[in-house]
Structures are given as C-alpha cells and as structure tokens.
Design an enzyme around this catalytic site. Sequence first.
Site, PDB file in Angstrom:
ATOM      1  N   LYS A   8      92.637  90.938  62.710  1.00  0.00           N
ATOM      2  CA  LYS A   8      92.589  89.490  62.517  1.00  0.00           C
ATOM      3  C   LYS A   8      92.994  88.779  63.805  1.00  0.00           C
ATOM      4  CE  LYS A   8      97.312  89.310  60.697  1.00  0.00           C
ATOM      5  NZ  LYS A   8      98.184  88.890  59.592  1.00  0.00           N
ATOM      6  N   TYR A  66     110.251  70.736  86.260  1.00  0.00           N
ATOM      7  CA  TYR A  66     110.516  69.569  85.424  1.00  0.00           C
ATOM      8  C   TYR A  66     111.914  69.635  84.808  1.00  0.00           C
ATOM      9  CZ  TYR A  66     105.537  68.395  85.575  1.00  0.00           C
ATOM     10  OH  TYR A  66     104.277  68.054  85.978  1.00  0.00           O
TER      11      TYR A  66
END
Length: 355
Positions: A34, A251
């Site tokens: 999956k 950041y």
Amino acid sequence: MRPIQARISVGAMAHNLRVARSHAGTACVFAVVKANAYGHGLSRALRALAAADGFAVLTLEEAANLRLMGVEKPILLLEGIFGADEIATCAELDLWPVLHHAAHLDWLQQQPPARPLQVFLKFDSGMHRLGFPLADHAAVVARVRSLPGVAGITLMTHFAQADEAAGVDWQLQPFLREMAGHDLTWSSANSAALLRYPETLGAWVRPGIMLYGASPFAEVSAEQLGLRPAMTLQSEIISVQTLQPGEGVGYGQLFRAERAMRVGVVACGYADGYPRHALTSTPVLVNGCVSRTLGRVSMDMLCVDLSECANAGVGTPVVLWGEGLPVDAVAAAAGTSSYELLCALAARVPVEEVA
C-alpha cells in the site's frame, strides 16, 4: 541537476522478503504494498517481491493497477470496500476484500457478485480501529457463511502492540478462543508479530515495514533482524558557512554556535520528504562521517555540522537515511516513525533503481 536522489534497491527488498519467509513457517505471505509500496514505487516493489504469495493494498484503484501490471496472485483489500458498487469490480478482478462492518454484509446480500468472493472477516480484538466485535463472532460468521456471494472465509485481526512490551497475547488469545469453533483459517501477523511471535502465524502473514528494510521495534535494529535498507536518500553539500561564537543558522536561529565552526548546507528539505520537525542533532552521514543536523529544516535545504568532517566541502556526499544510516535512527531522533519518512518521499526527488 540538483544533487538529491533516492536510490532504491530491488535486491534489498527481495532479501527482506526472504527474511520474512524464513519466519513464516507454513504460512503464506502477503507483501503489503500500500501507499506506493511505502514510497518505494509499486511497479518496482512488485518485481522485487514477486516471490510473495499475494499482495495487500488499501484501495480498489491500487488493486486494479496491480492487475493491469499482470499480477495474477491474490490481492487483499485491507480496508475492504467503500460502497456496494465496488462488489462487482472485486468479482471481475478476483480481489479479496476485508469485511469489517455490517454495511459490508448488507451490500453483499443486496448485490451479490457474479462470481463468489474469497473474503477476510476482520474482528476487533482490542485495537478498536476496524473489525466486528469479538462478542458478535457467532452471528457474524453464520451470516457471512449464508451469503451466496462468499466463496470462502479467512478470519482476521490486527495487533496494536506487537512491537511493544505488552505484546500480543492480550489480543491473540481471546481471538483464537472465540474463533476456535468455526473451523476456518486465520490471519493476524504484521511485521512485528511475524518476527517475534510465531504463535501468530496462522494461514497468512502480512509483513509491511520489514520488507523495506526498517525495524518494527524501537530496541532492535533492522541490521540485527537481518534486514537491508531498500531506500537510501542522499544529496550533497552545496554551500559551506563559518559561524562565529553566538551566531545562528537557519530560520528562527534555533541553533547558535558555542565556538567557531563550519556548517554545510545540504540540498534536501521538507519539500523532498525530510521531516521539518527534525531539530538539531538528527543524525546524518557526511561522506561516511556521522554528523548531525543544525537548526530548522527549510523547504529545500538543511544544515549539518562539519566540525568532525574536516575534509567536507561543496560537493561532498551526504546520506540522509539508508545505507550506513538506518532510517529508524533518523525517525527516532525526529520524533516520528520510519513509516512516515519512507512514505513521505516527494515526487520531485529523482529515483535511481539499483540491484
């Protein structure tokens, strides 16, 4: 070209399937593919895992793709069907749906398929996610047996803590006790149960994460389990900065240098599938040297500590996870799981298939 790349080894996946098979005894093996084979590519995984006895997917679309790719082996639909209109397609493509709630039985009764289906009848033994209540087993099994659209039944459950100290007995024993009188085959083992609890094997096992070279256990490495990493995410240093004491990087300036140091900027960020929440000290491999990330991961870049990597510079290769650096170690440092990291590989990352 931007230097980031995912190298995916079909040989490693085939090897990991052999490891799964060595633990499975006489049980048949569903290879769980999956989510695009946990990010490894469905068609690639099919070739690598061709020796499996069947394949397990989530949706009808995934199953149909497998049939289009030439798969003739059993295909299990792990979440079952999502509407009565899917019953006819299951019959047409010979798919094996998991039945886990009353609506599934109503649909099969109201719209019986042209060809009876093999079904997996799922019972909730304690995970409280999908499945009929164990207490209702007699009525549920009797009803399913009465449906003309059902050719055969395999009983099924799923473990919540097979990878933890709590183990499986608190679910397995009630499941086996309640199901004992039905004289039906059963399936319960995921990767963790397959590796640790041979009493869970049943008729079918359902390994997933182990096929891709990651460990289902926090305290046991994939290498200790004999598994090989199938995906290696790698890139290069594209810039080198020198920080002075007190200077920050990235950041938010979440990391500040305590001394003068060199910092490498790597072409990999959260838009490539690397976890944004991986903070300072998540491990990386810089030209074979174990190092760490620094500060906040950006969309397209992250920073690494070059203090112990004296010869590193622009163009130096960096492994984010895979060969030499287990994805489980990166996931643990980032506070997530290897499942999430592998499945999150972005479509923009070029993939090279290797043996």
